[in-house]
Motif scaffolding. Structure first.
Motif, PDB file in Angstrom:
ATOM      1  N   LYS A  86       4.233  -3.972  -2.642  1.00 48.08           N
ATOM      2  CA  LYS A  86       5.513  -3.989  -3.355  1.00 48.08           C
ATOM      3  C   LYS A  86       6.371  -5.093  -2.734  1.00 48.08           C
ATOM      4  N   GLU A  90       0.676   0.782  -1.888  1.00 47.48           N
ATOM      5  CA  GLU A  90      -0.042   1.875  -2.555  1.00 47.48           C
ATOM      6  C   GLU A  90      -1.529   1.551  -2.431  1.00 47.48           C
ATOM      7  N   TRP A  91      -2.298   2.472  -1.884  1.00 51.17           N
ATOM      8  CA  TRP A  91      -3.737   2.276  -1.692  1.00 51.17           C
ATOM      9  C   TRP A  91      -4.501   3.010  -2.784  1.00 51.17           C
ATOM     10  N   TYR A  92      -5.603   2.402  -3.252  1.00 44.46           N
ATOM     11  CA  TYR A  92      -6.461   3.012  -4.268  1.00 44.46           C
ATOM     12  C   TYR A  92      -7.923   2.845  -3.852  1.00 44.46           C
ATOM     13  N   ALA A 114      -5.193   1.665 -11.036  1.00 50.05           N
ATOM     14  CA  ALA A 114      -3.909   1.074 -10.648  1.00 50.05           C
ATOM     15  C   ALA A 114      -3.499  -0.029 -11.622  1.00 50.05           C
ATOM     16  N   ARG A 152      -6.684   1.347   3.707  1.00 52.73           N
ATOM     17  CA  ARG A 152      -5.253   1.677   3.652  1.00 52.73           C
ATOM     18  C   ARG A 152      -4.566   1.165   4.915  1.00 52.73           C
TER      19      ARG A 152
END
Length: 139
Positions: free
Chosen positions: A59, A69-71, A77, A7
């Motif tokens: 984005k 956005e971290w996954y 996602a 992240r």
């Protein structure tokens, strides 16, 4: 320096993109988020992520990064454009050993989702993204 993939790395990358005037110019017209997925990682990273494949969404909008956005599990996602590659192939692209568009053509970077012809309209932006990633580093 943040370690790739994390992240912290993704957030630092977004910030660096926003400080790159060449990316700002060359990214005009690109208005879609991109999900970057990491596959086939070294054992210590596989263990860290519990066998899941991490990823992040940038984005991107007209030469700016408006957020991340971290996954830990990128299978959860989605984005209009999804690029995936093995950990080693991402390092080759980030380090500049492999041009990102060449990596796409050689299927080292896989376009899982999105219009390939749209990606090819932004070659300078892609190169500026790599130069920016090099400033962030990998470890």
């Amino acid at each position: 320096m943040p370690k790739f993939p994390s992240r912290e790395w993704a957030e630092a990358y977004c910030q660096e993109l926003n400080s790159n005037p060449n990316y700002e110019r060359s990214g005009k017209g690109w208005v879609w988020p991109i999900l970057f997925k990491v596959t086939k990682m070294p054992r210590e990273l596989e263990e860290k992520f519990g066998g899941k494949k991490p990823g992040f969404i940038l984005k991107l909008n007209n030469g700016k990064c408006e957020g991340v956005e971290w996954y830990d599990d990128s299978s959860q996602a989605d984005a209009p454009f999804i690029l995936s590659a093995s950990y080693d192939d991402w390092l080759d692209v980030i380090s500049g050993k492999v041009n990102p568009l060449t990596a796409i053509m050689r299927r080292k970077l896989v376009v899982e989702k999105g219009n390939y012809s749209v990606i090819m309209r932004f070659p300078i932006a892609a190169l500026e993204m790599v130069k920016t990633a090099q400033r962030v580093g990998v470890e």
